[in-house]
Write a protein that holds these residues in place. Sequence first.
Motif, PDB file in Angstrom:
ATOM      1  N   ILE A 359       8.353 -20.530   0.823  1.00 53.60           N
ATOM      2  CA  ILE A 359       8.883 -20.699   2.099  1.00 53.60           C
ATOM      3  C   ILE A 359       9.735 -22.169   1.922  1.00 53.60           C
ATOM      4  CG2 ILE A 359       7.706 -21.099   4.529  1.00 53.60           C
ATOM      5  CD1 ILE A 359       6.721 -18.769   2.940  1.00 53.60           C
ATOM      6  N   THR A 360      10.948 -21.749   2.202  1.00 57.88           N
ATOM      7  CA  THR A 360      11.915 -22.891   2.001  1.00 57.88           C
ATOM      8  C   THR A 360      12.817 -23.543   3.052  1.00 57.88           C
ATOM      9  OG1 THR A 360      12.226 -21.421  -0.255  1.00 57.88           O
ATOM     10  CG2 THR A 360      13.956 -23.257   0.321  1.00 57.88           C
ATOM     11  N   SER A 361      12.709 -24.553   3.331  1.00 55.36           N
ATOM     12  CA  SER A 361      13.733 -25.133   4.165  1.00 55.36           C
ATOM     13  C   SER A 361      14.223 -26.431   3.873  1.00 55.36           C
ATOM     14  CB  SER A 361      12.608 -25.724   5.244  1.00 55.36           C
ATOM     15  OG  SER A 361      11.720 -24.730   5.800  1.00 55.36           O
ATOM     16  N   SER A 362      15.517 -26.690   4.676  1.00 50.76           N
ATOM     17  CA  SER A 362      16.220 -27.952   4.390  1.00 50.76           C
ATOM     18  C   SER A 362      16.433 -28.596   5.787  1.00 50.76           C
ATOM     19  CB  SER A 362      17.528 -27.432   3.823  1.00 50.76           C
ATOM     20  OG  SER A 362      18.383 -26.812   5.033  1.00 50.76           O
ATOM     21  N   GLY A 363      16.575 -29.865   5.424  1.00 50.65           N
ATOM     22  CA  GLY A 363      16.684 -30.969   6.651  1.00 50.65           C
ATOM     23  C   GLY A 363      17.398 -32.294   6.288  1.00 50.65           C
ATOM     24  N   GLU A 364      17.755 -33.054   7.106  1.00 48.05           N
ATOM     25  CA  GLU A 364      18.205 -34.441   6.782  1.00 48.05           C
ATOM     26  C   GLU A 364      17.644 -35.271   5.678  1.00 48.05           C
ATOM     27  OE1 GLU A 364      19.002 -36.760  10.299  1.00 48.05           O
ATOM     28  OE2 GLU A 364      20.006 -35.113  11.428  1.00 48.05           O
ATOM     29  N   ASN A 365      16.095 -35.044   5.579  1.00 42.35           N
ATOM     30  CA  ASN A 365      15.359 -35.602   4.570  1.00 42.35           C
ATOM     31  C   ASN A 365      14.264 -34.893   4.091  1.00 42.35           C
ATOM     32  OD1 ASN A 365      13.458 -36.088   6.662  1.00 42.35           O
ATOM     33  ND2 ASN A 365      14.209 -38.010   7.274  1.00 42.35           N
ATOM     34  N   LEU A 366      13.375 -35.099   3.203  1.00 45.98           N
ATOM     35  CA  LEU A 366      12.461 -34.391   2.689  1.00 45.98           C
ATOM     36  C   LEU A 366      11.379 -34.280   3.626  1.00 45.98           C
ATOM     37  CD1 LEU A 366      11.902 -35.511  -0.957  1.00 45.98           C
ATOM     38  CD2 LEU A 366      12.634 -33.293   0.012  1.00 45.98           C
ATOM     39  N   VAL A 367      11.204 -35.182   4.441  1.00 42.23           N
ATOM     40  CA  VAL A 367      10.152 -35.003   5.349  1.00 42.23           C
ATOM     41  C   VAL A 367      10.356 -33.811   6.619  1.00 42.23           C
ATOM     42  CG1 VAL A 367       8.774 -36.275   7.526  1.00 42.23           C
ATOM     43  CG2 VAL A 367       9.284 -37.630   5.198  1.00 42.23           C
ATOM     44  N   SER A 368      11.627 -33.810   7.061  1.00 40.23           N
ATOM     45  CA  SER A 368      11.965 -32.923   7.810  1.00 40.23           C
ATOM     46  C   SER A 368      11.875 -31.421   7.229  1.00 40.23           C
ATOM     47  CB  SER A 368      13.120 -33.141   8.432  1.00 40.23           C
ATOM     48  OG  SER A 368      14.129 -33.136   7.645  1.00 40.23           O
ATOM     49  N   ALA A 369      12.208 -31.489   6.006  1.00 41.45           N
ATOM     50  CA  ALA A 369      12.391 -30.048   5.272  1.00 41.45           C
ATOM     51  C   ALA A 369      10.818 -29.866   5.195  1.00 41.45           C
ATOM     52  CB  ALA A 369      13.180 -30.329   3.884  1.00 41.45           C
ATOM     53  N   ARG A 370      10.200 -30.637   4.748  1.00 45.67           N
ATOM     54  CA  ARG A 370       8.692 -30.319   4.434  1.00 45.67           C
ATOM     55  C   ARG A 370       7.984 -29.727   5.610  1.00 45.67           C
ATOM     56  NH1 ARG A 370       4.892 -35.432   4.100  1.00 45.67           N
ATOM     57  NH2 ARG A 370       5.621 -35.195   6.337  1.00 45.67           N
ATOM     58  N   ASP A 371       8.087 -30.601   6.784  1.00 41.35           N
ATOM     59  CA  ASP A 371       7.417 -29.890   8.090  1.00 41.35           C
ATOM     60  C   ASP A 371       8.218 -28.878   8.710  1.00 41.35           C
ATOM     61  OD1 ASP A 371       6.350 -32.691   7.859  1.00 41.35           O
ATOM     62  OD2 ASP A 371       7.795 -33.648   9.491  1.00 41.35           O
ATOM     63  N   SER A 372       9.484 -28.408   8.314  1.00 43.76           N
ATOM     64  CA  SER A 372       9.731 -27.029   8.626  1.00 43.76           C
ATOM     65  C   SER A 372       9.072 -26.105   7.921  1.00 43.76           C
ATOM     66  CB  SER A 372      11.220 -26.887   8.344  1.00 43.76           C
ATOM     67  OG  SER A 372      11.948 -27.735   9.373  1.00 43.76           O
ATOM     68  N   SER A 373       8.922 -26.236   6.580  1.00 47.16           N
ATOM     69  CA  SER A 373       8.170 -25.429   5.623  1.00 47.16           C
ATOM     70  C   SER A 373       6.820 -25.042   6.026  1.00 47.16           C
ATOM     71  CB  SER A 373       8.425 -25.908   4.145  1.00 47.16           C
ATOM     72  OG  SER A 373       9.646 -25.654   3.390  1.00 47.16           O
ATOM     73  N   TYR A 374       5.981 -26.121   6.422  1.00 48.60           N
ATOM     74  CA  TYR A 374       4.703 -26.043   6.756  1.00 48.60           C
ATOM     75  C   TYR A 374       4.340 -25.394   8.083  1.00 48.60           C
ATOM     76  CZ  TYR A 374       3.339 -28.731   2.508  1.00 48.60           C
ATOM     77  OH  TYR A 374       3.162 -28.924   1.136  1.00 48.60           O
ATOM     78  N   THR A 375       5.464 -25.561   9.118  1.00 46.72           N
ATOM     79  CA  THR A 375       5.434 -24.874  10.179  1.00 46.72           C
ATOM     80  C   THR A 375       5.406 -23.327   9.917  1.00 46.72           C
ATOM     81  OG1 THR A 375       6.437 -26.866  11.564  1.00 46.72           O
ATOM     82  CG2 THR A 375       6.844 -24.294  12.670  1.00 46.72           C
ATOM     83  N   ASN A 376       6.316 -22.933   9.238  1.00 46.72           N
ATOM     84  CA  ASN A 376       6.598 -21.564   8.860  1.00 46.72           C
ATOM     85  C   ASN A 376       5.194 -21.064   8.156  1.00 46.72           C
ATOM     86  OD1 ASN A 376       8.556 -20.509   9.992  1.00 46.72           O
ATOM     87  ND2 ASN A 376      10.051 -20.677   8.132  1.00 46.72           N
ATOM     88  N   LEU A 377       4.612 -21.525   7.314  1.00 47.98           N
ATOM     89  CA  LEU A 377       3.549 -21.305   6.635  1.00 47.98           C
ATOM     90  C   LEU A 377       2.233 -21.073   7.423  1.00 47.98           C
ATOM     91  CD1 LEU A 377       3.799 -23.863   3.427  1.00 47.98           C
ATOM     92  CD2 LEU A 377       3.166 -21.130   3.218  1.00 47.98           C
ATOM     93  N   LYS A 378       2.214 -21.910   8.718  1.00 41.40           N
ATOM     94  CA  LYS A 378       1.124 -21.791   9.890  1.00 41.40           C
ATOM     95  C   LYS A 378       1.533 -20.489  10.491  1.00 41.40           C
ATOM     96  CE  LYS A 378       0.084 -26.866  10.260  1.00 41.40           C
ATOM     97  NZ  LYS A 378       0.578 -27.969  11.317  1.00 41.40           N
TER      98      LYS A 378
END
Length: 401
Positions: A359-378
């Motif tokens: 589950i892979t996401s990109s963002g302005e920083n790692l926190v936003s990338a991480r949050d997007s990945s975990y949203t998809n996992l949920k």
Amino acid sequence: LVNKIFCFPGNAGTSKLATNIVINVLDFKKLLKLIKFYKIELVVVGPEEPLVKGLVDFLRKNRIKVFGPCKYAAQLEGSKAFMKKICYKNKIPTARFKICINSSQVKLFLNDCDFPVVVKADGLAAGKGVTICKTKKEVLSVSNEIFQGKFKTSKKLVLEEYLTGEEVSYFLIIDQKKFKFFGSAQDHKRVGENEKGLNTGGMGAYSPAPIINKTLESKIINKIVKPTLLALKDAGKPYTGFLYVGLMIVKNEPYLIEYNIRMGDPECQVLMMRLDSDLVDVIDLATKNLLKDCKINWKSNSCMTVVLCARGYPGKYIKDSEIKNLSSAIIDKNNQIFHAGTYKKKDKIFSIGGRVLNITSSGENLVSARDSSYTNLKKINWVDGFFRKDIGWRAIKNENN
């Protein structure tokens, strides 16, 4: 540049953008027939086993345009002993080691070392050939299993001192005349949060690696990469393809832990999301030894991938479990799901491997990338799956300070 993609053998994810051909990729003659039948113009070899067994040499001999290292150079990953000998001969910084073929050699090394000790099976072991041992008894037990043929590729092993530092992966793309930087990443090998539990093929990764700076990069290139490539060139077997340089950084000094002769998984996923050049164009130039004319561009964003695994992994894991909610996941230019251990049956997606989805996401920083990945996992909420909830913890901690 591409109007058709074929995947050998592919999975449920690749079936959306390619024609999957179910085949044993170690059946080189059958592969060649299919490459000719489908008029495939460029072959990119992903996995390590066909590379180590000489697929590139075989295809080149049959005048097929192929990207990857030859059989000799593939020993950088195919044999830990081969890699360590290159380090020793060329003064490449690596952990202190001993190549052993029997238990008396193991005991000799243990007389003069601190614990823990790392035991590495010499040949390919599908990511399961490395054990960090805390006692002499454990070292001897793991070593004896290897000597007795636990891994069919070799009955030899490498004992290594345990280095404490920060791991990082540094990638290159290489032709016979030039090499170019192809991204950096850091991954998490342990199955459990807080880096606990058994080693795996990788539970998640992020890119770029914050630890890499110009000074460290210069040391990696001059102390590790250049001597290795020169040693292969001097042997008349120059390296071509992707090269994954696995490093431990100890007090700002890089030590070579391992080479992979390919893109790493799950590092490849985060690198592909950040690549801003046409991948096929870059590979095509590399096959023509024209990398010098190639400018490789990267997006400035951060990227993270979290691996969704089948329950029980890395031990005996659940198979053939339906993954029901994939269609609810957000898929766009910043969010992708890369399939690993999946297959499709009657329009349904099922698990087959230990590591199932990235589950892979990109963002302005790692926190936003991480949050997007975990949203998809949920959203996916796969009942037979699990994942680590602390991917990128070290980098995020530094990012927040």
